[in-house]
Design an enzyme around this catalytic site. Structure first.
Site, PDB file in Angstrom:
ATOM      1  N   CYS A 131      37.311   6.327  20.135  1.00  0.00           N
ATOM      2  CA  CYS A 131      36.618   7.325  20.977  1.00  0.00           C
ATOM      3  C   CYS A 131      35.091   7.296  20.825  1.00  0.00           C
ATOM      4  CB  CYS A 131      37.147   8.733  20.678  1.00  0.00           C
ATOM      5  SG  CYS A 131      37.586   9.022  18.953  1.00  0.00           S
ATOM      6  N   HIS A 251      32.759  14.736  20.733  1.00  0.00           N
ATOM      7  CA  HIS A 251      31.985  13.996  19.733  1.00  0.00           C
ATOM      8  C   HIS A 251      30.523  13.929  20.186  1.00  0.00           C
ATOM      9  CE1 HIS A 251      35.590  12.960  17.749  1.00  0.00           C
ATOM     10  NE2 HIS A 251      35.675  11.677  18.001  1.00  0.00           N
TER      11      HIS A 251
HETATM   12  O1  25A Z   1      46.781   5.178  13.312  1.00  0.00           O
HETATM   13  P1  25A Z   1      45.634   5.636  14.142  1.00  0.00           P
HETATM   14  O2  25A Z   1      45.402   4.726  15.300  1.00  0.00           O
HETATM   15  O3  25A Z   1      44.392   5.789  13.334  1.00  0.00           O
HETATM   16  O4  25A Z   1      46.044   7.100  14.743  1.00  0.00           O
HETATM   17  C1  25A Z   1      46.315   8.252  13.938  1.00  0.00           C
HETATM   18  C2  25A Z   1      46.501   9.516  14.733  1.00  0.00           C
HETATM   19  O5  25A Z   1      45.388   9.626  15.590  1.00  0.00           O
HETATM   20  C3  25A Z   1      45.790  10.263  16.785  1.00  0.00           C
HETATM   21  C4  25A Z   1      47.278  10.506  16.807  1.00  0.00           C
HETATM   22  O6  25A Z   1      47.555  11.922  16.501  1.00  0.00           O
HETATM   23  C5  25A Z   1      47.731   9.598  15.665  1.00  0.00           C
HETATM   24  O7  25A Z   1      48.846  10.147  15.047  1.00  0.00           O
HETATM   25  N1  25A Z   1      45.304   9.364  17.791  1.00  0.00           N
HETATM   26  C6  25A Z   1      45.767   8.172  18.194  1.00  0.00           C
HETATM   27  N2  25A Z   1      44.963   7.622  19.086  1.00  0.00           N
HETATM   28  C7  25A Z   1      43.936   8.479  19.244  1.00  0.00           C
HETATM   29  C8  25A Z   1      42.752   8.489  20.010  1.00  0.00           C
HETATM   30  N3  25A Z   1      42.424   7.470  20.828  1.00  0.00           N
HETATM   31  C9  25A Z   1      44.164   9.591  18.427  1.00  0.00           C
HETATM   32  N4  25A Z   1      43.334  10.608  18.365  1.00  0.00           N
HETATM   33  C10 25A Z   1      42.236  10.558  19.128  1.00  0.00           C
HETATM   34  N5  25A Z   1      41.934   9.550  19.922  1.00  0.00           N
HETATM   35  P2  25A Z   1      48.029  13.011  17.579  1.00  0.00           P
HETATM   36  O8  25A Z   1      48.261  14.298  16.901  1.00  0.00           O
HETATM   37  O9  25A Z   1      47.169  12.995  18.750  1.00  0.00           O
HETATM   38  O10 25A Z   1      49.401  12.444  18.087  1.00  0.00           O
HETATM   39  C11 25A Z   1      50.472  12.322  17.286  1.00  0.00           C
HETATM   40  C12 25A Z   1      51.598  11.936  18.278  1.00  0.00           C
HETATM   41  O11 25A Z   1      52.328  10.889  17.678  1.00  0.00           O
HETATM   42  C13 25A Z   1      53.717  11.255  17.790  1.00  0.00           C
HETATM   43  N6  25A Z   1      54.516  10.586  16.795  1.00  0.00           N
HETATM   44  C14 25A Z   1      54.434  10.676  15.456  1.00  0.00           C
HETATM   45  N7  25A Z   1      55.378   9.936  14.877  1.00  0.00           N
HETATM   46  C15 25A Z   1      56.084   9.347  15.881  1.00  0.00           C
HETATM   47  C16 25A Z   1      55.527   9.765  17.105  1.00  0.00           C
HETATM   48  N8  25A Z   1      56.024   9.355  18.278  1.00  0.00           N
HETATM   49  C17 25A Z   1      57.080   8.495  18.276  1.00  0.00           C
HETATM   50  N9  25A Z   1      57.680   8.084  17.152  1.00  0.00           N
HETATM   51  C18 25A Z   1      57.219   8.479  15.946  1.00  0.00           C
HETATM   52  N10 25A Z   1      57.819   8.056  14.813  1.00  0.00           N
HETATM   53  C19 25A Z   1      53.713  12.737  17.602  1.00  0.00           C
HETATM   54  O12 25A Z   1      54.851  13.355  18.110  1.00  0.00           O
HETATM   55  C20 25A Z   1      52.526  13.107  18.456  1.00  0.00           C
HETATM   56  O13 25A Z   1      52.922  13.145  19.812  1.00  0.00           O
HETATM   57  P3  25A Z   1      55.719  14.367  17.159  1.00  0.00           P
HETATM   58  O14 25A Z   1      56.874  14.721  17.976  1.00  0.00           O
HETATM   59  O15 25A Z   1      55.992  13.693  15.838  1.00  0.00           O
HETATM   60  O16 25A Z   1      54.874  15.601  16.763  1.00  0.00           O
HETATM   61  C21 25A Z   1      54.787  16.640  17.668  1.00  0.00           C
HETATM   62  C22 25A Z   1      54.727  17.936  16.897  1.00  0.00           C
HETATM   63  O17 25A Z   1      55.282  17.848  15.570  1.00  0.00           O
HETATM   64  C23 25A Z   1      54.434  18.456  14.608  1.00  0.00           C
HETATM   65  N11 25A Z   1      54.550  17.698  13.354  1.00  0.00           N
HETATM   66  C24 25A Z   1      53.822  16.652  12.999  1.00  0.00           C
HETATM   67  N12 25A Z   1      54.181  16.219  11.777  1.00  0.00           N
HETATM   68  C25 25A Z   1      55.197  17.005  11.357  1.00  0.00           C
HETATM   69  C26 25A Z   1      55.443  17.966  12.361  1.00  0.00           C
HETATM   70  N13 25A Z   1      56.415  18.879  12.244  1.00  0.00           N
HETATM   71  C27 25A Z   1      57.155  18.893  11.128  1.00  0.00           C
HETATM   72  N14 25A Z   1      56.976  17.983  10.117  1.00  0.00           N
HETATM   73  C28 25A Z   1      56.019  17.047  10.201  1.00  0.00           C
HETATM   74  N15 25A Z   1      55.842  16.155   9.182  1.00  0.00           N
HETATM   75  C29 25A Z   1      53.069  18.406  15.200  1.00  0.00           C
HETATM   76  O18 25A Z   1      52.331  19.558  14.845  1.00  0.00           O
HETATM   77  C30 25A Z   1      53.291  18.355  16.685  1.00  0.00           C
HETATM   78  O19 25A Z   1      53.121  19.645  17.261  1.00  0.00           O
HETATM   79  O1  L14 Z   2      40.799   4.754  15.966  1.00  0.00           O
HETATM   80  O2  L14 Z   2      39.897  10.757  12.879  1.00  0.00           O
HETATM   81  O3  L14 Z   2      40.944   5.709  17.904  1.00  0.00           O
HETATM   82  O4  L14 Z   2      38.495  11.162  14.486  1.00  0.00           O
HETATM   83  C1  L14 Z   2      39.782   7.825  16.577  1.00  0.00           C
HETATM   84  C2  L14 Z   2      39.582   9.175  15.972  1.00  0.00           C
HETATM   85  C3  L14 Z   2      41.140   7.142  14.596  1.00  0.00           C
HETATM   86  C4  L14 Z   2      40.912   8.524  14.025  1.00  0.00           C
HETATM   87  C5  L14 Z   2      40.920   5.771  16.669  1.00  0.00           C
HETATM   88  C6  L14 Z   2      39.324  10.443  13.918  1.00  0.00           C
HETATM   89  C7  L14 Z   2      41.027   7.150  16.089  1.00  0.00           C
HETATM   90  C8  L14 Z   2      39.601   9.080  14.489  1.00  0.00           C
END
Ligand code: 25A
Ligand code: L14
Length: 343
Positions: A131, A251
């Site tokens: 981002c 941001h």
């Molecule tokens: O690895 P990276 O690339 O660095 O990315 C890390 C994180 O950054 C976000 C995203 O978080 C990701 O997890 N992200 C990714 N790209 C981004 C970007 N370009 C970015 N942020 C900004 N810019 P997020 O919160 O946005 O999204 C998380 C989503 O991922 C789903 N997910 C998780 N595990 C999964 C999965 N989907 C498929 N299979 C899997 N195994 C997650 O869905 C969410 O849609 P969810 O159903 O797991 O969670 C929804 C609700 O569940 C709650 N929750 C979370 N953890 C727990 C939980 N409840 C109980 N126990 C838990 N341990 C959450 O509060 C949510 O409401």
């Molecule tokens: O790589 O924590 O796209 O703000 C960008 C947001 C990783 C996490 C990515 C953050 C994400 C980051």
């Protein structure tokens, strides 16, 4: 690819970014015949109402991608590693929001206003940049095109929503704890996998993601490497400092550039940016006009202000760049990539 009646899937549909992807697809009338919302098992069965329709979230499994034409991934790097190739095997084009594939040589890393030509050679997976990187390169592209840029020094002021929906909850809870003089619980930031966690409420944390042995954080290295890849210039000098602030969404970036044109003026820079698609110049000190994250939230554009000349360095300029990290920084850019693909 078929250009209309597309079957679309969103992996991570319940997350901070996934929900915005659905919103943007509907708002922009993306030619989707169906939209499948995928998440973890935890969220399977949840109903999401949008655009006058109710969607039911399903668990992501390999078979989820049968018949899917375009799959947006935003569920973290490990989920993309696990399922993206599976989706491609089923014939889908994957637009991936995580860092899993961004620096792979054969995977295009795309900001449609900057390098749409790189989309031609994709082999199933297209990466959406970080981002902080997207908003910076989108704003600097018209300057690079007109004057050339040889150096960028950026400091970021990043919102918690970048770290996902759970990080927004943590800021919210800590704000209440702070006001009630209760113990502040910090469990997530600066990084879930870090040994120590610090409060973000009423604080500033100069660490986003983990450290590399170089002393830079992974977020800083992403900005440095991705910027060079998107601009197609490995020689460009780019260095970053990334800081988390208690801002929910939006941001901000203090950006210093050295152009290749020693005679470029502030007016030249401003007028180049004013003409660029998706960029809004908000720059009038006499009216106290400059971009701020609170006002960028929910907007598609990248906002630029505080454009100043370096008094000692010919061709050097400072500016302040702000955008909604969940929109242009993530969901909107992904949907724009899909639109570019089916043009
Ligand atoms: O690895 P990276 O690339 O660095 O990315 C890390 C994180 O950054 C976000 C995203 O978080 C990701 O997890 N992200 C990714 N790209 C981004 C970007 N370009 C970015 N942020 C900004 N810019 P997020 O919160 O946005 O999204 C998380 C989503 O991922 C789903 N997910 C998780 N595990 C999964 C999965 N989907 C498929 N299979 C899997 N195994 C997650 O869905 C969410 O849609 P969810 O159903 O797991 O969670 C929804 C609700 O569940 C709650 N929750 C979370 N953890 C727990 C939980 N409840 C109980 N126990 C838990 N341990 C959450 O509060 C949510 O409401
Ligand atoms: O790589 O924590 O796209 O703000 C960008 C947001 C990783 C996490 C990515 C953050 C994400 C980051």
């Amino acid at each position: 690819m078929n250009k209309e009646n597309l079957n679309v899937a969103i992996v991570g549909a319940t997350g901070a970014v996934g929900t915005k992807i659905l919103e943007k697809l509907l708002e922009r009338n993306f030619p989707a015949k169906s939209i499948k919302l995928l998440a973890s098992k935890r969220s399977a069965g949840i109903e999401i109402a949008a655009g006058g329709q109710t969607y039911i979230v399903e668990e992501t499994v390999p078979e989820s991608f049968k018949g899917v034409d375009i799959a947006f991934f935003s569920a973290g790097g490990s989920i993309s590693q696990k399922f993206a190739n599976e989706a491609v095997k089923h014939g889908a084009v994957v637009i991936d929001n995580t860092s899993a594939f961004r620096m792979d040589e054969n995977i295009p890393l795309v900001v449609p206003e900057v390098n749409p030509q790189t989309l031609k050679d994709h082999s199933g997976i297209i990466a959406n940049p970080n981002c902080s990187t997207i908003q910076m390169v989108a704003a600097l592209q018209p300057i690079k095109e007109k004057f050339g840029i040889n150096r960028i020094i950026v400091s970021t002021y990043q919102a918690v929503s970048g770290a996902g929906a759970e990080a927004i909850d943590e800021l919210d809870q800590q704000s209440t704890q702070f006001q009630e003089r209760a113990n502040i619980k910090a469990e997530l930031l600066p990084s879930a996998s870090a040994e120590r966690h610090y409060p973000i409420a009423f604080n500033a944390i100069p660490q986003i993601d983990m450290f590399d042995e170089s002393g830079y954080t992974l977020e800083e290295l992403k900005m440095m490497n991705e910027t060079k890849k998107i601009f197609g210039d490995e020689q460009m000098a780019v260095t970053a400092t990334c800081v988390r602030l208690p801002v929910v969404t939006g941001h901000s970036e203090s950006v210093y550039i050295e152009t290749n044109d020693e005679n470029a003026t502030v007016d030249d820079i401003r007028s180049a940016m004013e003409k660029a698609p998706g960029i809004v110049v908000q720059d009038d000190p006499s009216a106290q006009l400059y971009p701020m994250p609170l006002f960028a939230e929910g907007k598609d554009e990248v906002f630029v202000g505080r454009i100043r000349k370096d008094p000692k360095q010919p061709g050097g300029f400072h500016m302040w760049i702000v955008s909604d990290n969940l929109l242009k920084g993530a969901a909107l850019n992904s949907v724009q990539i899909a639109e570019e693909l089916i043009k």
